[in-house]
Design a protein around this motif. Sequence first.
Motif, mmCIF file in Angstrom:
data_model
loop_
_atom_site.group_PDB
_atom_site.id
_atom_site.type_symbol
_atom_site.label_atom_id
_atom_site.label_comp_id
_atom_site.label_asym_id
_atom_site.label_seq_id
_atom_site.Cartn_x
_atom_site.Cartn_y
_atom_site.Cartn_z
ATOM 1 N N ILE A 1 0.885 -1.228 -0.198
ATOM 2 C CA ILE A 1 -0.033 0.254 -0.117
ATOM 3 C C ILE A 1 0.790 1.274 0.239
ATOM 4 C CG2 ILE A 1 -1.594 1.348 1.548
ATOM 5 C CD1 ILE A 1 -2.796 -1.419 2.289
ATOM 6 N N SER A 2 2.040 1.054 0.738
ATOM 7 C CA SER A 2 2.784 2.651 0.645
ATOM 8 C C SER A 2 3.925 2.617 0.030
ATOM 9 C CB SER A 2 3.612 2.281 2.415
ATOM 10 O OG SER A 2 2.701 2.743 3.016
ATOM 11 N N SER A 3 4.000 1.464 -1.328
ATOM 12 C CA SER A 3 5.018 1.592 -2.302
ATOM 13 C C SER A 3 4.879 2.465 -3.315
ATOM 14 C CB SER A 3 4.843 0.084 -3.025
ATOM 15 O OG SER A 3 3.691 0.285 -3.699
ATOM 16 N N GLY A 4 6.023 3.372 -3.396
ATOM 17 C CA GLY A 4 6.094 4.433 -4.486
ATOM 18 C C GLY A 4 6.785 4.111 -5.682
ATOM 19 N N ASN A 5 6.725 2.716 -5.708
ATOM 20 C CA ASN A 5 7.879 2.261 -6.887
ATOM 21 C C ASN A 5 7.422 1.028 -7.165
ATOM 22 O OD1 ASN A 5 10.427 0.655 -7.761
ATOM 23 N ND2 ASN A 5 11.251 2.719 -7.245
ATOM 24 N N LEU A 6 7.262 0.625 -8.343
ATOM 25 C CA LEU A 6 7.053 -0.762 -8.872
ATOM 26 C C LEU A 6 7.707 -1.996 -8.156
ATOM 27 C CD1 LEU A 6 6.005 -0.389 -12.548
ATOM 28 C CD2 LEU A 6 4.530 -1.182 -10.941
ATOM 29 N N GLY B 1 4.588 -7.456 -17.024
ATOM 30 C CA GLY B 1 4.012 -6.060 -17.576
ATOM 31 C C GLY B 1 4.812 -4.970 -16.726
ATOM 32 N N ILE B 2 5.667 -5.216 -15.716
ATOM 33 C CA ILE B 2 6.326 -4.257 -15.000
ATOM 34 C C ILE B 2 7.781 -4.081 -16.082
ATOM 35 C CG2 ILE B 2 8.051 -3.934 -13.090
ATOM 36 C CD1 ILE B 2 5.776 -5.270 -11.104
ATOM 37 N N SER B 3 8.376 -5.187 -16.306
ATOM 38 C CA SER B 3 9.606 -4.919 -17.374
ATOM 39 C C SER B 3 9.083 -4.245 -18.475
ATOM 40 C CB SER B 3 10.109 -6.187 -17.547
ATOM 41 O OG SER B 3 9.227 -7.182 -18.178
ATOM 42 N N LEU B 4 8.132 -4.479 -18.980
ATOM 43 C CA LEU B 4 7.663 -3.544 -20.312
ATOM 44 C C LEU B 4 7.320 -2.254 -20.076
ATOM 45 C CD1 LEU B 4 5.140 -6.031 -22.121
ATOM 46 C CD2 LEU B 4 7.654 -5.366 -22.757
ATOM 47 N N VAL B 5 6.821 -1.974 -18.735
ATOM 48 C CA VAL B 5 6.750 -0.514 -18.491
ATOM 49 C C VAL B 5 8.102 0.131 -18.225
ATOM 50 C CG1 VAL B 5 6.144 0.904 -16.545
ATOM 51 C CG2 VAL B 5 4.393 -0.983 -17.309
ATOM 52 N N TYR B 6 8.870 -0.771 -17.657
ATOM 53 C CA TYR B 6 10.095 -0.162 -17.354
ATOM 54 C C TYR B 6 10.783 -0.009 -18.697
ATOM 55 C CZ TYR B 6 15.079 0.543 -15.613
ATOM 56 O OH TYR B 6 16.323 0.663 -15.416
ATOM 57 N N SER C 1 4.583 8.381 -14.409
ATOM 58 C CA SER C 1 3.177 8.854 -14.823
ATOM 59 C C SER C 1 3.003 9.644 -16.024
ATOM 60 C CB SER C 1 2.218 9.466 -13.706
ATOM 61 O OG SER C 1 1.138 9.623 -14.363
ATOM 62 N N PRO C 2 4.090 10.786 -16.204
ATOM 63 C CA PRO C 2 4.022 11.721 -17.157
ATOM 64 C C PRO C 2 4.585 10.835 -18.532
ATOM 65 C CG PRO C 2 5.466 12.722 -15.384
ATOM 66 C CD PRO C 2 4.864 11.223 -15.008
ATOM 67 N N LEU C 3 5.207 9.999 -18.407
ATOM 68 C CA LEU C 3 5.907 9.382 -19.466
ATOM 69 C C LEU C 3 5.011 8.489 -20.198
ATOM 70 C CD1 LEU C 3 9.497 9.016 -17.970
ATOM 71 C CD2 LEU C 3 8.669 10.447 -19.604
ATOM 72 N N LEU C 4 3.702 8.287 -19.579
ATOM 73 C CA LEU C 4 2.684 7.205 -20.255
ATOM 74 C C LEU C 4 2.145 7.777 -21.395
ATOM 75 C CD1 LEU C 4 1.375 5.487 -17.058
ATOM 76 C CD2 LEU C 4 2.869 4.464 -18.826
ATOM 77 N N ASN C 5 2.001 7.494 -22.673
ATOM 78 C CA ASN C 5 1.370 8.159 -23.670
ATOM 79 C C ASN C 5 0.655 7.332 -24.406
ATOM 80 O OD1 ASN C 5 3.166 6.385 -24.666
ATOM 81 N ND2 ASN C 5 4.853 7.883 -25.702
ATOM 82 N N LEU D 1 2.898 -0.796 -27.159
ATOM 83 C CA LEU D 1 3.416 -1.359 -25.987
ATOM 84 C C LEU D 1 3.190 -1.064 -24.608
ATOM 85 C CD1 LEU D 1 5.403 -3.632 -26.062
ATOM 86 C CD2 LEU D 1 7.374 -1.824 -25.750
ATOM 87 N N GLN D 2 2.761 0.256 -24.350
ATOM 88 C CA GLN D 2 2.474 0.733 -22.929
ATOM 89 C C GLN D 2 1.166 -0.110 -22.595
ATOM 90 O OE1 GLN D 2 2.855 4.477 -22.528
ATOM 91 N NE2 GLN D 2 4.933 4.783 -22.292
ATOM 92 N N ILE D 3 0.121 -0.104 -23.420
ATOM 93 C CA ILE D 3 -1.121 -0.642 -23.560
ATOM 94 C C ILE D 3 -0.947 -2.114 -23.123
ATOM 95 C CG2 ILE D 3 -3.269 -1.110 -24.411
ATOM 96 C CD1 ILE D 3 -3.050 1.795 -23.993
ATOM 97 N N PHE D 4 -0.342 -2.686 -23.766
ATOM 98 C CA PHE D 4 0.254 -4.169 -23.770
ATOM 99 C C PHE D 4 0.700 -4.294 -22.260
ATOM 100 C CE2 PHE D 4 2.795 -8.044 -24.345
ATOM 101 C CZ PHE D 4 1.736 -8.996 -24.552
ATOM 102 N N ALA D 5 1.684 -3.753 -21.924
ATOM 103 C CA ALA D 5 2.183 -3.841 -20.454
ATOM 104 C C ALA D 5 1.063 -3.282 -19.675
ATOM 105 C CB ALA D 5 3.318 -2.560 -20.324
ATOM 106 N N PHE D 6 0.273 -2.607 -19.841
ATOM 107 C CA PHE D 6 -0.846 -2.447 -18.786
ATOM 108 C C PHE D 6 -1.820 -3.397 -18.657
ATOM 109 C CE2 PHE D 6 -4.914 -0.195 -18.042
ATOM 110 C CZ PHE D 6 -4.629 0.248 -16.797
ATOM 111 N N ILE D 7 -2.166 -4.109 -19.608
ATOM 112 C CA ILE D 7 -3.228 -5.074 -19.681
ATOM 113 C C ILE D 7 -2.485 -6.437 -18.997
ATOM 114 C CG2 ILE D 7 -3.897 -6.856 -21.151
ATOM 115 C CD1 ILE D 7 -4.490 -4.977 -23.477
ATOM 116 N N LEU D 8 -1.159 -6.462 -19.119
ATOM 117 C CA LEU D 8 -0.397 -7.601 -18.258
ATOM 118 C C LEU D 8 -0.668 -7.139 -16.831
ATOM 119 C CD1 LEU D 8 2.601 -8.393 -20.344
ATOM 120 C CD2 LEU D 8 0.541 -9.795 -19.930
ATOM 121 N N LEU D 9 -0.313 -5.910 -16.487
ATOM 122 C CA LEU D 9 -0.400 -5.340 -14.952
ATOM 123 C C LEU D 9 -1.817 -5.759 -14.548
ATOM 124 C CD1 LEU D 9 1.526 -2.228 -14.879
ATOM 125 C CD2 LEU D 9 2.105 -4.329 -13.573
ATOM 126 N N VAL D 10 -2.617 -5.166 -15.225
ATOM 127 C CA VAL D 10 -4.260 -5.458 -14.805
ATOM 128 C C VAL D 10 -4.707 -6.838 -14.799
ATOM 129 C CG1 VAL D 10 -6.664 -5.029 -15.473
ATOM 130 C CG2 VAL D 10 -5.032 -3.221 -15.872
#
Lengths: 469, 496
Positions: free
Chosen positions: A117-122, A170-175, A187-191, A195-204
Motif C-alpha cells: 500500500i505504501s509503495s512508491g515504486n513498482l 508487465g512491469i518489465s515492459l513498463v520499465y 506517470s508523465p511518460l505514459l503516452n 507497447l505501454q497498453i500491452f504492458a498495462f493489460i498484463l499489469l491489470v
Amino acid sequence: MLSNFFLLMKHELIIAVILFLLVIIKLGKERDQAGLLSLVNVLLLINLVAGLLFNKEGSLFNDMFRNSSLAALQKNMLNLGTLIISLQSYGWLKRHAHALEFYMLLLSTLLGMFFMISSGNLMMFYLGLELSTIPLAAMANFDLEKRRSSEAAMKFIISSAFSSGLLLFGISLVYGTTGTLNFAEMSPLLNGSPLQIFAFILLVSGFAFKISVVPFHLWTADVYEGAPVAVTSYLSVISKGAVLFVFVSVLYTVFKPLAGSWYNMLYLLSVLTIIIGNLFAIRQNNIKRFLAFSSIAQVGFILVGITGSSLEGSSSVIYFILIYIFSNLAAFGVVSVVSDVTGREAISDYKGFYKTNPVLTWILTIALFSLAGVPPTAGFFGKLFLLMSGAGTGNYVLVTIAALNMVISLYYYLRIVKIMFMDENENPMARVPIPVLPQLAMGICILGIISTGFIRPLYDYIYSLGIGF
Amino acid sequence: MFLPTLIFVPSLTALAVLVCKGLKQVRVVALAGSLVQLVLSLLLFVQYRQERNAGNDAQWLWEWDYTWFEPLHINFRVGVDGISIAMILLTAFVVAAGVLVSWTMEKLSKEFFFLLIFLGMGAYGFFISLDLFTLFFFLEVAVIPKFLLIGIWGSGKKEYSAMKLALMLMGGSALVLVGVLGIYFNSDIGNGQHSFDLVAIAQTGISPQAQNIFFPFAFAGFGIFTALFPFHTWVPDGHSSAPTAASMFLAGISMKLGGYGCLRVATYLMPEGAQTYAWIIILLATIAILYGAFATMMQTDLKYINAYSSVSHCGFVLLGIGMLTQISITGAVLQMVSHGLMTALFFAAIGMIYERTHTRMVAQLGGLLKVMPFISTVFVIAGLCSLGLPGLSGFVAEMTVFVGSWQNADTWYRVATILACASIVVTAVYILRATGKAIMGPMSNAYDNLADARWNEKLAAGILVIGILAMGIAPFWIQDLVKPGTESIVQRLLGF
C-alpha cells in the motif's frame, strides 16, 4: 530524522516487533494455549490502536516508501479486519498445534500488504505483493491433516505464481518504455503507445488474478473451499481489500494518462464479473464456495465504482471495502463457529437453523442482507455509492446491469435466509456454543453493519482523503 | 409538528418489542406503539388543517433537514403536504388494525410484531421523505420484512410466493434506483451541483431528453409495487400466501408506496416524460383493470378473489395518474386511500373466517351470517365498498377517477374510461356471488359452534370501517386535504 522514520513506518514496525515477539515466545517453553491466544489478540488490539495514533505523511528511501493519511486509513482498516478474523478463529486455533506459526504467517502477509500500500515504486510494490502472497499459500495448507487443504494451497501457489509472472512481465515492459520504476516519474511518460497498453493489460491481469475478477477467477472457489475458514475469510476480505486499495490508487494516479483505455477494460470486466459471479453463486451447495462466488460478484460491483474515476469513485470503493470487511467477516464468523463445532459446511446443513441457533441465524441474516445491499444495513449505502460513482460517467447501461444484478444476488442471499428460517428439518444442527472472543468479533461486525451508514463523519473523512480526477 | 417523530415512534416500538418477553408483553407494546402513532397521525391531520385555515399556503409543511452525506449532497429531508398526510393516515389505520388482528399470533410472536412495526416504519419514512435518497432508502426498508413475514408465517406455497414477491419488488426498486440516479445526475441546482432534493429539483427541472429516458425507469419501477400490468404477478401469490396482517399491510400499505412514488417522483419531477408516456400508462392500466376483474371472476379462493380484485382496483390508481388532469389525480389519491382501507378490511374479514372455518374456498363456505354476524357484516361492508356502493369510500374514489378521466377529450382516452367503468359490473358479479355463497346461502352443519369476532377483531374492523365511512359519507375533507398537493403536480404538468 529518526523519529520521522519511526512515525512514517509506524504500522510496519509494530507488525515486525510483534512478529519477533512471537518468535521469541515460540522459542521459549511450552505455554497454555488459551493464554497465548489471548496475548496475541491483545497485541493485535494494541497494533490497531497504535495505528490510529500519531499519523504522519511523507516518504522514505528515495520515494520507495510513502505514507499518507489515505494509506494509514487503509492499513488501519486491514488491522481491524485482521483483529476480527483472529478473534473469530479462536476456537479453531485453540485446538491447533501450530497456532503461533499461523500468526507469524498471518502477520508476514499483513506486513507485505502494508509495504504494497505504501509503495512508491513498482519494485517495492512487487516485493510487498509477494510477501503477502507466499505465506498465504502456507496458510491455506494449515488444516494439516486434510487433503483438500493442501490441494487448495497447491492451486493457490500455482495460480499466484502465474499472476506474478504476468505482473513482472508487465512491469518489465513498463520499465522498458518509460525507463523508470518510480510511480511519480513514470506517470508523465505514459503516452498510450501500443507497447505501454500491452504492458498495462498484463499489469491489470495480474491484479485481476489477485482480486479474482472474471475470467481470472478460476482458482477462487476451490481455494476458498479447501482452506481453513479463517484463511478463507482472510483471503476474501483482507488480501482482496489490500490489492483493491492499491489497484484504485495506481489506476487513479499513476495510470491516469491511460484512463480512456482502462475505462473500457473495467466496464467489460465488471459486467462479466458481476454476471458470472452471480450465476455461479446460485448453484453452490457448499457455504464457503457460495461465499467465494458472492465475493467475486462483490468485486464486480467494486469495479463499477472504480469506473467512476472521480473523488466519489475512490471514496466509494474504500467505504465499500470497510463495509465489506464487516459484512463478509460477520458471515464468515458464523460459518467458522459452526464448522468448528460441527464440521459441517454444506448449505443444506443450515436447514432449520433458526430453531436451534436463533442468534447465529440473525447474525448471518444481517450479514447476508448487508452483502445484498438491503437497508438499513450499511451494505445498502456501500452498493449505492458504488453505483452512483459508476453513474457519474453517464454510463447508465452499466448501472442498469449492475442494479438488475443486485436483484439476482438478492435471490441467492435470500435463499440462505429461507433455508435457515423456513425449511423444515427433522434433526437440525444442535445448539452451537459461541466462545467469548468470537462473540466479541461478531458483535463488532454487527455493530459496524448497523451503524456505518449512520455515522456521518466516517464517509466525510474517507471522502476528504479521496483521490480522483 | 416534528416530523421525524413519525419514524422514531415505530423504531422505538420495534426495539421495545425486541426486549419484551412472551406474546402478552409483545402485543401490548406493539399495540401501544401503533395507537400512539395513530393519535400522532390524527394530530398531524388536525394541525395541517389549522395551518391551512390560518392561511399558510407553503407547499411543504414542517420541513426538516439534516445533512447525511454532505459530499454526495444527500440529506435526510422530510416534509408533508396533503397527499402525504392522507397516506400517513392510511398507514396508521392499517398498522393499528393489523396489530389487533394478529393478537393471538403464537408462533415467534416477537419476530412477527417486530417485522410488522418495522415495515410500518419504512412506509412512514417513505411518505414523509423529500429527498430522493431517503425516499429510496425507506422504499427498500419496506420490502425485506415482507419476505420474512410471508415465508415464515404464511400458508400454502409460501416460500415460492415470498421469493417471488421479494425479487419482483426488488427488481422494481432496481429500476427506481436507475431512475433516481438519472434524475440526480441530470439535476442542476446551480454551479453544476447535483441534488437528490425533491423540492430543489422540482424548482429547477431537468431536461426533457433526460425525462424521456428516465421516466419509464422510475414509473415502471414504482409501478411494479402497485401491480402495473404485466408486472402484477406477485400480487395474487403474495397476498394469498401471506398471514392476515401481512396481507393487510401488503395491499393496504406497500402497494400504495408504488402509487405514491409514481405520482411524487415520476410524474411530479418529470412532467414532460409523463406526457410522452401517458398513453402507455393508460393502456396498461386499462388492461390491468379489465384483466384483473375478469381474472377475479374465475377465482374460488377468497384471498385470491381479493388479490386479483386489487390488481383491478390499483389499475384505477394508475389510470387516474395517467390521465394527468387534476380531478383524475385527486381520484387516484382517493382510490389509494380507499383501496388501502377496503382491502385491509377485506383481508381481515377473510382471515377471521379462515381462522374459524379453516377454509377459504367459496364453495365450502355458506350461511356464515347466522353464526358470525359481526364478521359477516364486515365482509359485506368491504365487498360493497369494493363494488363502489355510494356512501362508502370506493364510490367516491372511483367516481372521481372517472369524472377526471372523462375530462380528457381524446377519443381513445374516453374509450379507456368507458371500459374502466364497465369493469364495475364485473366487480359486482364476483363480489355479490362470493358474498351470496359464503355469507348467505345454506349453512353447513360443521359451522354450528363457531364463535363470532373477539374484542380485538371487532376493534380492528371498527377502525377500518370508520375510515371507510368517513371517506364515503363526507368525502370533502379528504378532497380538501389532497387538493393543494395535486394542484402543485398539475401545475408542473401544465408547465407553469
